[in-house]
Scaffold this active site. Sequence first.
Site, PDB file in Angstrom:
ATOM      1  N   ASP A 171       0.919  -1.400   0.067  1.00  9.38           N
ATOM      2  CA  ASP A 171       0.235  -0.070   0.170  1.00  9.38           C
ATOM      3  C   ASP A 171       0.728   1.272   0.040  1.00  9.38           C
ATOM      4  OD1 ASP A 171      -2.432   1.320  -0.046  1.00  9.38           O
ATOM      5  OD2 ASP A 171      -2.691   0.885   2.276  1.00  9.38           O
TER       6      ASP A 171
ATOM      7  N   ASN B 196     -10.426  -3.456  -6.142  1.00  5.01           N
ATOM      8  CA  ASN B 196      -9.780  -2.358  -6.914  1.00  5.01           C
ATOM      9  C   ASN B 196     -10.455  -1.957  -8.252  1.00  5.01           C
ATOM     10  OD1 ASN B 196      -6.423  -3.436  -6.056  1.00  5.01           O
ATOM     11  ND2 ASN B 196      -7.646  -1.992  -4.977  1.00  5.01           N
TER      12      ASN B 196
HETATM   13  C1  FPP Z   1      -2.026   0.250  -3.312  1.00  5.97           C
HETATM   14  O1  FPP Z   1      -1.545   1.517  -3.409  1.00  5.97           O
HETATM   15  C2  FPP Z   1      -1.484  -0.729  -4.268  1.00  5.97           C
HETATM   16  C3  FPP Z   1      -2.173  -1.365  -5.049  1.00  5.97           C
HETATM   17  C4  FPP Z   1      -3.504  -1.053  -5.909  1.00  5.97           C
HETATM   18  C5  FPP Z   1      -1.782  -2.638  -5.565  1.00  5.97           C
HETATM   19  C6  FPP Z   1       0.023  -2.400  -5.534  1.00  5.97           C
HETATM   20  C7  FPP Z   1       0.221  -2.445  -7.249  1.00  5.97           C
HETATM   21  C8  FPP Z   1       1.556  -2.398  -7.633  1.00  5.97           C
HETATM   22  C9  FPP Z   1       2.607  -2.625  -6.673  1.00  5.97           C
HETATM   23  C10 FPP Z   1       1.670  -2.344  -8.934  1.00  5.97           C
HETATM   24  C11 FPP Z   1       0.902  -3.354  -9.726  1.00  5.97           C
HETATM   25  C12 FPP Z   1       1.691  -4.545  -9.630  1.00  5.97           C
HETATM   26  C13 FPP Z   1       1.623  -5.480 -10.875  1.00  5.97           C
HETATM   27  C14 FPP Z   1       2.378  -7.055 -10.615  1.00  5.97           C
HETATM   28  C15 FPP Z   1       1.436  -4.946 -11.991  1.00  5.97           C
HETATM   29  P1  FPP Z   1      -2.693   2.808  -3.490  1.00  5.97           P
HETATM   30  O2  FPP Z   1      -2.875   3.232  -4.607  1.00  5.97           O
HETATM   31  O3  FPP Z   1      -3.941   2.209  -2.770  1.00  5.97           O
HETATM   32  O4  FPP Z   1      -1.922   3.901  -2.573  1.00  5.97           O
HETATM   33  P2  FPP Z   1      -2.524   5.098  -1.681  1.00  5.97           P
HETATM   34  O5  FPP Z   1      -3.065   4.167  -0.598  1.00  5.97           O
HETATM   35  O6  FPP Z   1      -1.314   5.724  -1.134  1.00  5.97           O
HETATM   36  O7  FPP Z   1      -3.582   5.527  -2.617  1.00  5.97           O
END
Ligand code: FPP
Length: 265
Positions: A29, A77
Amino acid sequence: MTSQPAEQRAAHKPTNPTPTPRHVGIIMDGNGRWAQNRGLPRLAGHRAGVDNIKRILESSVEFGVEVLSIYAFSTENWRRPPDEVTGLMRLLGLTIQRQLGDLNRNGVKIVHSGRLEGIEPSLQRQVRNALEVTKNNSRIVLNVAFNYGGRAEILDAMRRIMQEGIPPEAVTEELLSHYLYVADLPDPDLIIRTGGEWRLSNFLLWQAAYAEYYQTPTYWPDFNEDELRRALEAYAGRQRRFGGVVAQTINPGNSQSPATSVAQA
Ligand code: FPP
């Protein structure tokens, strides 16, 4: 390639806090906030997040972790803005395209937890190919939870059990475990969440029943080898009771507590 002298590189080599968890799950995250703090679009954070997976995968191998599960895209998501969803799908395709050769040469076995239905057919083919190409590797298992939800996983397992006409009395915990997306993995010992929240977010609900949890405010793109070492050291100091009363200190040398004590579950 690094130009550091060997002795300096050795100083950066991870010391292995033993015993190491066999299976580590990571809720990656904080990509969006990492990007926003830099005035970048959220997808730049996801790209930096992908780069970090490679680093943490290598560190995990060096620490002796056998399975690394990463939460890359949850069934929830899909509620994100369409641009971000499309961007994450493309990122998975690009990552497979660019990294599959290296991952395979480095002995990484890729497995997928989640639903392939609902994902674009060409991406489905890429995922299936990545699983096929790496299926005989054994250095580390990378379990990519993509289009994954813990409840959906249990539901899908139950549906398959019912479709196969298995009688209710034959449905045991062990049997259900065989019907999960990836059947033959050890349960996760440690779940790490980056980005400062304290939620499980539907990740490995069945498998993580007795996992230890570790949380850090560090955003995923900044979660480095030192942070991983700290998480493993915290794990090594925990007492695991698995619902019983006799506590097992994982690494007695790392804790003030005696190796066994009577405590509440
Ligand atoms: C959350 O960060 C993360 C995700 C939605 C998934 C993690 C995805 C990756 C590391 C990249 C994709 C991976 C592959 C293998 C394609 P967030 O967007 O919720 O961050 P925030 O809480 O700061 O908004």
